[in-house]
Design an enzyme around this catalytic site. Structure first.
Site, short mmCIF file in Angstrom:
data_model
loop_
_atom_site.label_atom_id
_atom_site.label_comp_id
_atom_site.label_asym_id
_atom_site.label_seq_id
_atom_site.Cartn_x
_atom_site.Cartn_y
_atom_site.Cartn_z
N GLY A 74 0.82 -1.20 0.00
CA GLY A 74 0.00 0.00 0.00
C GLY A 74 0.86 1.25 0.00
N SER A 75 0.32 2.32 0.54
CA SER A 75 1.00 3.61 0.47
C SER A 75 2.19 3.67 1.41
CB SER A 75 0.01 4.73 0.83
OG SER A 75 -0.30 4.70 2.21
N THR A 76 3.13 4.54 1.09
CA THR A 76 4.32 4.69 1.91
C THR A 76 3.98 5.21 3.30
OG1 THR A 76 5.77 5.00 0.00
CG2 THR A 76 6.53 5.92 2.09
N VAL B 15 1.22 4.82 5.15
CA VAL B 15 0.66 3.75 5.98
C VAL B 15 1.73 2.70 6.27
CG1 VAL B 15 -1.07 1.93 6.11
CG2 VAL B 15 -1.68 4.14 5.13
N CYS C 231 1.54 0.26 -8.65
CA CYS C 231 2.71 0.80 -7.95
C CYS C 231 3.92 0.90 -8.88
CB CYS C 231 3.05 -0.08 -6.75
SG CYS C 231 3.27 -1.82 -7.15
N GLU D 232 5.68 -3.41 0.73
CA GLU D 232 5.79 -2.99 -0.67
C GLU D 232 4.96 -1.73 -0.82
OE1 GLU D 232 4.89 -2.10 -4.18
OE2 GLU D 232 3.93 -4.06 -4.45
#
Length: 486
Positions: free
Chosen positions: A231-233, A235, A287, A253
């Site tokens: 997911g997002s950096t 989080v 991504c 990731e």
């Protein structure tokens, strides 16, 4: 073959049940805006029950004969092959996947699961020599225990399966938490597949909570020894902090700002085709998607003209149409965020070369000319927006490519393989593709990023290492002499 049922329930300890949470989770088709289903959310009690079920089931699962474990994992891959049409349809309806992307995703799921079926035979032990006379050393590869998996919405089925399959195959128990927007394809669908494959109850559990209701309970729970997150950096950093505080392993990731570099001796036509696919596949919601195109100034105009012409021809709209490459973004919030980034880039001096349009959640391509300092180049777009940046020479192109906090994927185009390979080695990314685009994933290859794009690697024996640990057992076979007198 009957279609799967109960996909709107929690799957805990082999039972399909409603959650104990207080929220109703609505799953919506991103293209039609029609309701797909609703879930009664999982509460903290469900999360605790799921982890405890996985903990108990794992003890027996790890002791199951390797051939039987491999058979179950292999059967899951065969089920996906047989149910391909059903899985593709679910991905189109729930995730807004185009027909092209949904089939690619199912292929990825089958491939990673087939490969994971070899893992039960690779829990080998090693016997290193000892410096102590009469001592025999043995190092055993063992499962971690219980793994918590948190999946995203963009490739929901595959980005969950690439953790679930190897984790199960190496003898772990698993609790899976999908993104609530794709709770079926990223969650309960996997529960159904492994249930049908004959996995014992409790070894895989799926919970669909509302994050505002459970907070960090899924990550903070004391049972899981590892959290696998995609997911997002932002989080991911938060999860990494919790994992460090609670002494859990974390495989993360995260986001990407992937450069597509076109050197002066590149085949322009091939580079244009690669850039378009790498940018617009699944509406750019990948991504690994191309986020910046960096082109040598001597061929900038020719490349850009060809890229604009191709971008205008890319079909956007109904994801069920097999010729559609750009389907809907996941929700209207994503649309508005991206439009805001475009406006910000304009205010920073970016030149709009192609002005896209919006119809519902479908956005057609936006192409801008700018620099690394502009919002659309600085941030991960996760949509069909790309910034083309001219570079003075090869050194300048490398500087621009590496000038980002991210380092997931990238590509470089050149007719000189040795030059391209040298350039690729100096790119600060976990993955680089020469004369191709940045969206690549294979079951036998190391997948992962550098810098703020994450920690750890998926694929091949790298997955085997991530989902296992090692135990050293020694046997002192001869009486050992200690440095004291009796």
């Amino acid at each position: 073959m009957d279609k799967y049922k109960d996909l709107d329930h929690q799957f805990i300890n082999g039972r399909w049940k409603e959650g104990t949470g207080k929220k109703q989770i609505e799953v919506v088709n991103p293209y039609t805006q029609e309701q797909v289903t609703t879930f009664k959310s999982a509460g903290t009690e469900d999360i605790d029950e799921a982890y405890r079920a996985a903990y108990e089931a794992q003890k027996e699962w790890a002791a199951v004969n390797a051939f039987e474990r491999a058979r179950i994992i292999e059967e899951a891959s065969l089920i996906m092959e047989r149910r391909r049409d059903e899985l593709v349809q679910l991905l189109i309806e729930e995730a807004g996947s185009t027909f092209i992307k949904a089939n690619v995703e199912v292929d990825f799921c089958i491939a990673i699961t087939k490969h994971s079926a070899s893992f039960p035979f690779e829990n080998e032990s090693q016997v290193p020599p000892s410096i102590v006379p009469g001592k025999r050393n043995e190092v055993l590869r063992k499962p971690l225990g219980v793994v918590g998996v948190i999946g995203p919405f963009n490739f929901p089925m595959y980005l969950a399966m690439r953790s679930v399959s190897p984790a199960l195959a190496t003898g772990n128990g698993v609790v899976l938490k999908p993104d609530s927007q794709t709770a079926i394809t990223g969650g309960t669908l996997l529960g159904k597949i492994f249930e049908e494959a004959g996995a014992p109850k409790g070894i895989l559990n799926v919970v669909v909570p509302d994050i505002t209701e459970i907070g960090d309970a899924f990550v903070e729970h004391p049972i899981p020894r590892m959290i696998s997150f995609t997911g997002s950096t932002g989080v991911g950093k938060h999860i990494g902090e919790i994992a460090g505080r609670t002494v859990k392993k974390a495989v993360l990731e995260l986001g990407g700002n992937n450069p597509f570099v076109v050197l002066e001796d590149a085949d322009i036509e091939k580079a244009v085709e690669g850039a378009a696919f790498g940018k617009y596949m699944h509406s750019g919601q990948i991504c690994m998607a191309v986020n910046r195109i960096i082109v040598h100034q001597d061929i900038y105009e020719e490349f850009t003209n060809q890229f604009l012409e191709l971008s205008k021809k890319i079909k956007a709209g109904d994801p069920k149409d097999p010729t559609t490459l750009i389907g809907p973004l996941i929700n209207q919030k994503a649309v508005q965020r991206i439009l805001g980034e475009v406006e910000q880039a304009k205010s920073e001096g970016a030149e709009v070369l192609l002005e896209g349009s919006v119809d519902g959640n479908v956005m057609t391509p936006f192409v801008l000319k700018g620099t690394n300092d502009m919002a659309t180049a600085k941030h991960e777009m996760f949509g069909p927006v790309v910034t083309i940046i001219p570079a003075k020479d090869e050194a300048d192109a490398l500087r621009i490519a590496n000038d980002t906090q991210y380092g997931l994927s990238g590509s470089v185009h050149s007719s000189n393989y040795e030059k391209a390979f040298s350039f690729a080695q100096r790119m600060e990314t976990g993955m680089v593709h020469i004369n191709d685009q940045s969206v690549n994933d294979e079951p036998l290859v190391a997948f992962g990023g550098e810098k703020n794009s994450g920690l750890g690697r998926f694929g091949g024996h790298w997955s085997l290492d991530e989902f296992t640990t090692f135990q050293w057992i020694s046997v002192q076979e001869e009486r050992r002499r200690y440095p004291f007198e009796k």
